[in-house]
Every structure is written in C-alpha cells, then in structure tokens.
Design a protein around this motif. Structure first.
Motif, PDB file in Angstrom:
ATOM      1  N   THR A  33     -60.588  26.622-130.638  1.00  0.00           N
ATOM      2  CA  THR A  33     -61.104  25.276-130.905  1.00  0.00           C
ATOM      3  C   THR A  33     -62.636  25.239-130.933  1.00  0.00           C
ATOM      4  O   THR A  33     -63.224  24.177-131.102  1.00  0.00           O
ATOM      5  CB  THR A  33     -60.658  24.289-129.810  1.00  0.00           C
ATOM      6  N   ARG A  46     -60.219  21.235-135.939  1.00  0.00           N
ATOM      7  CA  ARG A  46     -61.006  21.419-134.714  1.00  0.00           C
ATOM      8  C   ARG A  46     -61.227  22.913-134.552  1.00  0.00           C
ATOM      9  O   ARG A  46     -60.258  23.663-134.374  1.00  0.00           O
ATOM     10  CB  ARG A  46     -60.277  20.850-133.493  1.00  0.00           C
ATOM     11  N   PRO A  73     -58.926  12.237-129.870  1.00  0.00           N
ATOM     12  CA  PRO A  73     -60.360  12.033-129.601  1.00  0.00           C
ATOM     13  C   PRO A  73     -60.670  12.540-128.197  1.00  0.00           C
ATOM     14  O   PRO A  73     -59.775  12.633-127.348  1.00  0.00           O
ATOM     15  CB  PRO A  73     -60.518  10.514-129.692  1.00  0.00           C
ATOM     16  N   ASP A  74     -61.954  12.862-127.955  1.00  0.00           N
ATOM     17  CA  ASP A  74     -62.327  13.469-126.671  1.00  0.00           C
ATOM     18  C   ASP A  74     -62.012  12.575-125.477  1.00  0.00           C
ATOM     19  O   ASP A  74     -61.949  13.048-124.343  1.00  0.00           O
ATOM     20  CB  ASP A  74     -63.818  13.832-126.676  1.00  0.00           C
ATOM     21  N   SER A  75     -61.830  11.277-125.719  1.00  0.00           N
ATOM     22  CA  SER A  75     -61.529  10.375-124.599  1.00  0.00           C
ATOM     23  C   SER A  75     -60.093  10.541-124.090  1.00  0.00           C
ATOM     24  O   SER A  75     -59.786  10.152-122.968  1.00  0.00           O
ATOM     25  CB  SER A  75     -61.736   8.923-125.050  1.00  0.00           C
ATOM     26  N   PRO A  91     -54.056  20.453-125.741  1.00  0.00           N
ATOM     27  CA  PRO A  91     -55.341  19.757-125.920  1.00  0.00           C
ATOM     28  C   PRO A  91     -55.607  19.407-127.386  1.00  0.00           C
ATOM     29  O   PRO A  91     -56.165  18.353-127.690  1.00  0.00           O
ATOM     30  CB  PRO A  91     -56.361  20.752-125.385  1.00  0.00           C
ATOM     31  N   ARG A 125     -61.531  22.533-121.969  1.00  0.00           N
ATOM     32  CA  ARG A 125     -62.977  22.547-121.737  1.00  0.00           C
ATOM     33  C   ARG A 125     -63.719  21.652-122.721  1.00  0.00           C
ATOM     34  O   ARG A 125     -64.856  21.240-122.476  1.00  0.00           O
ATOM     35  CB  ARG A 125     -63.519  23.975-121.782  1.00  0.00           C
ATOM     36  N   LEU A 126     -63.083  21.337-123.836  1.00  0.00           N
ATOM     37  CA  LEU A 126     -63.718  20.441-124.807  1.00  0.00           C
ATOM     38  C   LEU A 126     -64.031  19.096-124.162  1.00  0.00           C
ATOM     39  O   LEU A 126     -64.951  18.392-124.563  1.00  0.00           O
ATOM     40  CB  LEU A 126     -62.788  20.211-126.005  1.00  0.00           C
ATOM     41  N   THR A 127     -63.222  18.732-123.156  1.00  0.00           N
ATOM     42  CA  THR A 127     -63.413  17.419-122.532  1.00  0.00           C
ATOM     43  C   THR A 127     -63.731  17.535-121.044  1.00  0.00           C
ATOM     44  O   THR A 127     -63.846  16.517-120.368  1.00  0.00           O
ATOM     45  CB  THR A 127     -62.141  16.562-122.694  1.00  0.00           C
ATOM     46  N   GLU A 130     -60.157   6.037-131.216  1.00  0.00           N
ATOM     47  CA  GLU A 130     -60.386   5.630-129.822  1.00  0.00           C
ATOM     48  C   GLU A 130     -59.394   4.552-129.397  1.00  0.00           C
ATOM     49  O   GLU A 130     -58.816   4.611-128.310  1.00  0.00           O
ATOM     50  CB  GLU A 130     -61.826   5.100-129.643  1.00  0.00           C
TER      51      GLU A 130
END
Ligand code: PLP
Length: 446
Positions: free
Chosen positions: A267, A378, A237-239, A226, A274-276, A197
């Motif tokens: 993924t 992932r 990380p998703d952020s 992505p 779309r993961l995020t 993060e």
C-alpha cells in the motif's frame, strides 16, 4: 519435466484449479507459466508478459531475487524440515519471529504463530480470539463481525467472515454467529452515499448498531482488511480504521487486521494499519513475507493479548492449534531473506511512487473508455471496475471481462479479472516504464 505436448494435453485434466469451474477450465485451459524474470513471466508458448498480478498479490520482489533463492538452497542443505510443535524449534523460525516483531513494532505486534498461508493465519486469529475470551472468563464472546466485500481466505472460519457470496454460497452452512456490515465502498453502497468520509461514518454507525443488536458481550472480534483486496480494491478513507478501533475499544472487541495482502509495502506503507496509525490486536500475514518463494504465513499477536495468554493460570491457556508446517525452517529462511531485500530496496517507497503513476494511467483510461465505471488505487493495489453502462452502473458481463484480459495478455500484460473488476497488483520492483506498458496493454484490452 515432461514435454510441452504432455503439459498442453493434461492442462486441467487431472488438476482442479482453485476458484475456477472445472468444466470451464477444460474448455478454456489456463496459461501454463514456465519461467519468471524480474516482473515478467513466460508461458508454455514462449510468450513473455508483464505480470500485473504479481503472482497473486505476493511476488513483491519479482521472480529473480537471488538472495531469497540462495537462502532457500542453504537452508535446504542445513535442515529441510523440523517441527515447531512443543518440544522443538528451529533457528530460522526464532529469527523470523524476532524480525516480524521489529517489523510490526509500531503496530504493537510482539508474538508470531506461524502458519502455512493466509487462510491458516485468519483461522488462527479467529480461534485465538475465542480462546482469549475464554481465558478472560468471558466465554460468551464467540461472535465475529466483518465487512461485506471483505476476503479472508477459504477455511470455514475465513469463509464465514468473507463478505462475498461467491466464496460462501456453495459451502453453507458456515459458522453461526458471524455478521456483516456494509463496506465503505463509495461506488456502490446501500446508503447511496458517494462522499467517502460520510460513508465511513455511516458504515461505522452500522457497526455500532450491529454490536448493540447482538450484545457487545457476545462479540469476540471484528476483522477487516485495511484496504479490501479481492473484493475489488476498496480503499476506505483514512478516518475509517481509527473510527472502527474506537468502537471496538469502547465495547472491548478485538480488532483483527487481515494484512495478508497489505503488509510489507504493497500500500506504500510497511503495514496497511500503519497508513492510519491504528494498532490492531492481531494481524494476519502471509504472501509477501516470502515474496511467494515459499508458502508461509503468521498470525501476529499484540502485546496486550499476549500477556493475557502468558499470565494465564486457567485451563484455557494452552494453544491447541497449529500446523505441521508452522515455522517451516525453509519458509522462515526465505522470509528472512525476502524481508531483508524488501527493506534494502525500500519497496514501500517504490510502491507509493509507482502507485501514483498507475493511478494516473488508470484515471486516463477512465477518461477515454466508457467501459470504465470506477478506478480505485492505493499504492500498488488497484482496480478498474468495468460497466456496460455508466449511468445505470450495470456491471460488465463475463464475456467482456474475459475479452479485456485476453486482449491485454496478447498486448503483453497479465491481468486478473474478478467479477467486473480488473485487479492489478504488480511486483513492487516494477519500474515507471513497466507501469506505462501495463497501461498500454489495458488500453488495448478496453
Ligand atoms: N486474507 C486476505 C486478505 C487475502 O487476500 C487472502 C488471499 O488472497 C487470504 C486471506 C487467504 O490467503 P491464502 O490464499 O494464502 O490462504
């Protein structure tokens, strides 16, 4: 086809293999793959191995998907080719463009410009980005920013945004006006930051710094995968992507998601973005759109961008770009059948479930083998980064990597080696038992 002796004798004689040194291919000719079945391929010597590479991240449905084969045969019979240039269109291309707009509706993608593969799709996106700004009267916005370690194909535009010297150095000078920032790669980064993060925020700060230095009104687009694939399966990380989106919005910079590998379930989601929940301005796709059964790609264009082109009254709106095989009817028929099967089999769910098993297998290998420095995963994109020494993180040398791959092959699995990374991207139809078999073969290699 000619016999096995002919193929062995001429392997690497008149063919130059992409991403390989011609002299090395002569010394050490590659495996000749003759047949495929399910998640397995068979070589010229008759050895059947599990394809832990999935062709080249693309054969998501495996090698025995009859509906795709039948759709190709039927379309060949009806119309093997017609152009999609101004003046003509074909049924399958219209239908596939509609299908893709539904598929990527959550990402807001409403238009498809078809291409022949991933490099074409990236080139198309970069060109459309510049054209968009010309239409909007901001022709100074010509620059691109990308991630170090990113991979975006091999055309001059794509190679320019590529973030790996191996794909750039021999072909320089590349496009001027392209700049790179560090990737959120926790194992190695210039900030010595291991917390994902915090690292994501540092990389985003580097992006803002570069934008300020270049001048926001000179930048056309930022491009990233992505999940970074060929650069070694670097999983932000998703952020990260939402932070990038926010910075791009603030400076009106277009965001291109290069989804050539990540789209269509790999993924664990139907699109990497779309993961995020991020909506890019354009998406590049190829590979699994036909599961590798026919070369095809597309640049997907989001609604806001599309409206600017379609409402244009300047002299810049006409698209002076495209390929003989844009919207190839056989490729589009293959794509329609492949996407129907992908959806019917819920390959996104299988990628997520088998991916979790693969991650556990790889973590176990890391616990037992000092050669493994890092594991990244992932869905069904995974990498083992090998080192000669865990403390110094000195990368494993080429001879070690070759030996690992050769031993694993003899033990029944095809792996892909890229620098110090063993890269895994098996077909998304892979079973739990096959994941264990891949793990056992890598174990033998290590
Ligand atoms: N973009 C990404 C993210 C890729 O991984 C690739 C190929 O692996 C490309 C673009 C280029 O695609 P192609 O090899 O079909 O030209």
């Amino acid at each position: 086809m000619r016999d096995a002796n002919f193929l062995t004798e001429n392997n690497a004689k008149h063919i130059w293999h992409p991403m390989a040194h011609p002299a090395e291919m002569k010394r050490n000719p590659p495996h000749v793959i003759m047949k495929g079945r399910g998640a397995y391929v068979t070589d010229l010597e008759g050895r059947e191995v599990l394809d832990a590479v999935g062709g080249l991240w693309n054969v998501n449905l495996g090698y025995s998907c009859d509906p795709v084969k039948q759709a190709i045969a039927a379309q060949l019979d009806a119309l093997p080719y017609y152009s999609g240039f101004r003046g003509t269109s074909t049924g399958p291309s219209i239908e596939l463009a509609w299908e893709l707009a539904q598929w990527f509706a959550p990402e807001g993608m409403t238009r498809a410009l078809f291409t022949s593969g991933g490099s074409d799709s990236v080139e198309t996106a970069l060109r459309l980005a510049r054209q968009y700004w010309k239409i909007r009267g901001q022709g100074d916005r010509t620059k691109f920013i990308a991630l170090k370690k990113g991979y975006h194909g091999t055309h001059f535009g794509g190679a320019s945004v590529n973030g790996n010297a191996n794909f750039r150095r021999n072909y320089e000078p590349l496009l001027p006006g392209v700049f790179h920032i560090p990737a959120p790669y926790a194992y190695r980064n210039p900030f010595d930051e291991t917390d994902p993060e915090r690292l994501a925020r540092l990389c985003v700060r580097a992006l803002e710094d570069e934008i300020a230095f270049q001048g926001p009104d000179t930048i056309a687009a930022f491009i990233m995968e992505p999940v970074l694939g060929a650069g070694g399966v670097i999983v932000p990380p998703d952020s990260f992507l939402p932070l990038v989106r926010e910075v791009c919005d603030r400076h009106e910079i277009l965001l291109i998601a290069d989804e050539v590998v990540t789209a269509f379930g790999r993924t664990g989601a139907w699109a990497g973005a779309r993961l995020t929940g991020v909506k890019p301005d354009m998406m590049t796709i190829a590979k699994a759109v036909t599961s590798g059964y026919f070369p095809l790609g597309a640049t997907m264009i989001g609604g806001r961008m599309a409206e600017v082109f379609e409402a244009d009254r300047s002299s810049f709106g006409a698209i002076g770009h495209g390929y003989t095989y844009s919207g190839h009817p056989v490729g589009c028929a293959a794509g329609l059948a492949a996407l129907a099967e992908t959806k019917r089999l819920r390959l996104d769910e299988n990628a997520a479930a088998r991916g979790a098993e693969l991650a556990a297998v790889l973590e176990d290998l890391k616990a037992r083998h000092p050669l493994v420095g890092d594991v990244r995963c992932r869905g069904l994109m995974a990498a083992l980064e090998l080192v000669s020494d865990r403390d110094s993180k000195a990368p494993a040398d080429k001879a070690v990597m070759t030996k690992v791959a050769d031993t694993a092959y003899a033990a029944g699995a095809m792996l892909r080696v890229s620098g110090p990374n063993v890269i895994l991207s098996p077909p998304l139809i892979v079973t739990a038992e096959e994941i264990r078999a891949i793990g056992a073969a890598i174990d033998a290699g290590l």
